[in-house]
Design an enzyme around this catalytic site. Structure first.
Site, PDB file in Angstrom:
ATOM      1  N   CYS A  55      22.104   6.569  -6.527  1.00  0.00           N
ATOM      2  CA  CYS A  55      23.258   5.794  -5.658  1.00  0.00           C
ATOM      3  C   CYS A  55      22.603   5.780  -4.404  1.00  0.00           C
ATOM      4  O   CYS A  55      22.598   6.619  -3.712  1.00  0.00           O
ATOM      5  CB  CYS A  55      24.609   6.765  -6.028  1.00  0.00           C
ATOM      6  SG  CYS A  55      25.802   5.964  -4.670  1.00  0.00           S
ATOM      7  N   ASP A  62      21.931   8.260 -11.110  1.00  0.00           N
ATOM      8  CA  ASP A  62      22.672   7.552 -11.919  1.00  0.00           C
ATOM      9  C   ASP A  62      21.674   7.112 -13.283  1.00  0.00           C
ATOM     10  O   ASP A  62      20.552   6.877 -13.014  1.00  0.00           O
ATOM     11  CB  ASP A  62      22.920   5.809 -11.349  1.00  0.00           C
ATOM     12  CG  ASP A  62      24.124   6.106 -10.337  1.00  0.00           C
ATOM     13  OD1 ASP A  62      24.959   6.771 -10.510  1.00  0.00           O
ATOM     14  OD2 ASP A  62      23.836   5.310  -9.107  1.00  0.00           O
TER      15      ASP A  62
END
Length: 165
Positions: A55, A62
């Site tokens: 992120c 992620d």
């Protein structure tokens, strides 16, 4: 009969036992080879169920399954270089939508396929998942029409199917 690496001069990573993993985004690692059947339309599909990026705001990881499907023209992407390229996103901070579009644009620039689509199915964080989809069809051809058709139809058959969470 196995082909010698010297028979495919553009391929340097496949069969190389000294693989270097880049931990930062690196599109230069991508390699191609000649498509032996450019007159045929056929699909090539890659599934990367262990894709990871960061992120850009929080730095948290992620995780996603990234699907890449394409109809090759003259060049094809070599799979080990694609694996290393996707791995290079490991410490790259970008939003999911940007990651998917970057992958698609890098592959279009690399091999100029007739058609390509990239779909990222990201695992939820904070109670929400994001599944960006991008596609491209060679302008002025039937593949441009295919891109629009598949874009319009995207995800309709899979609305109730959740398979990566």
């Amino acid at each position: 009969m196995a082909r010698e690496r010297s028979e495919v001069p553009d391929i340097t990573l496949l069969g190389n036992h000294h693989t270097k993993y880049d931990f930062e985004y690196n599109p230069e690692i991508l390699e191609t080879f000649d498509n032996k059947h450019p007159e045929n339309d056929y699909w090539v599909k890659f599934n990367c169920p262990e894709f990871t990026s960061l992120c850009p705001i929080t730095g948290q990881p992620d995780f996603a399954t990234v699907y890449i499907s394409y109809v090759p023209d003259k060049k094809m992407v070599e799979s080990k270089s694609l694996k290393l390229y996707l791995f290079s996103f490991r410490n790259h901070g970008d939003f999911h939508e940007d990651v998917v579009n970057t992958i698609m644009k890098d592959l279009v620039k690399l091999m100029n396929p007739k058609y390509i689509e990239v779909w990222g199915k990201f695992l939820p964080r904070g109670g929400i998942s994001i599944d960006p989809y991008a596609n491209y069809g060679c302008p002025g051809t039937k593949y441009e029409e295919l891109a629009w058709y598949r874009f319009k139809q995207h995800d309709l058959a899979f609305m109730d199917k959740i398979d990566n969470r």
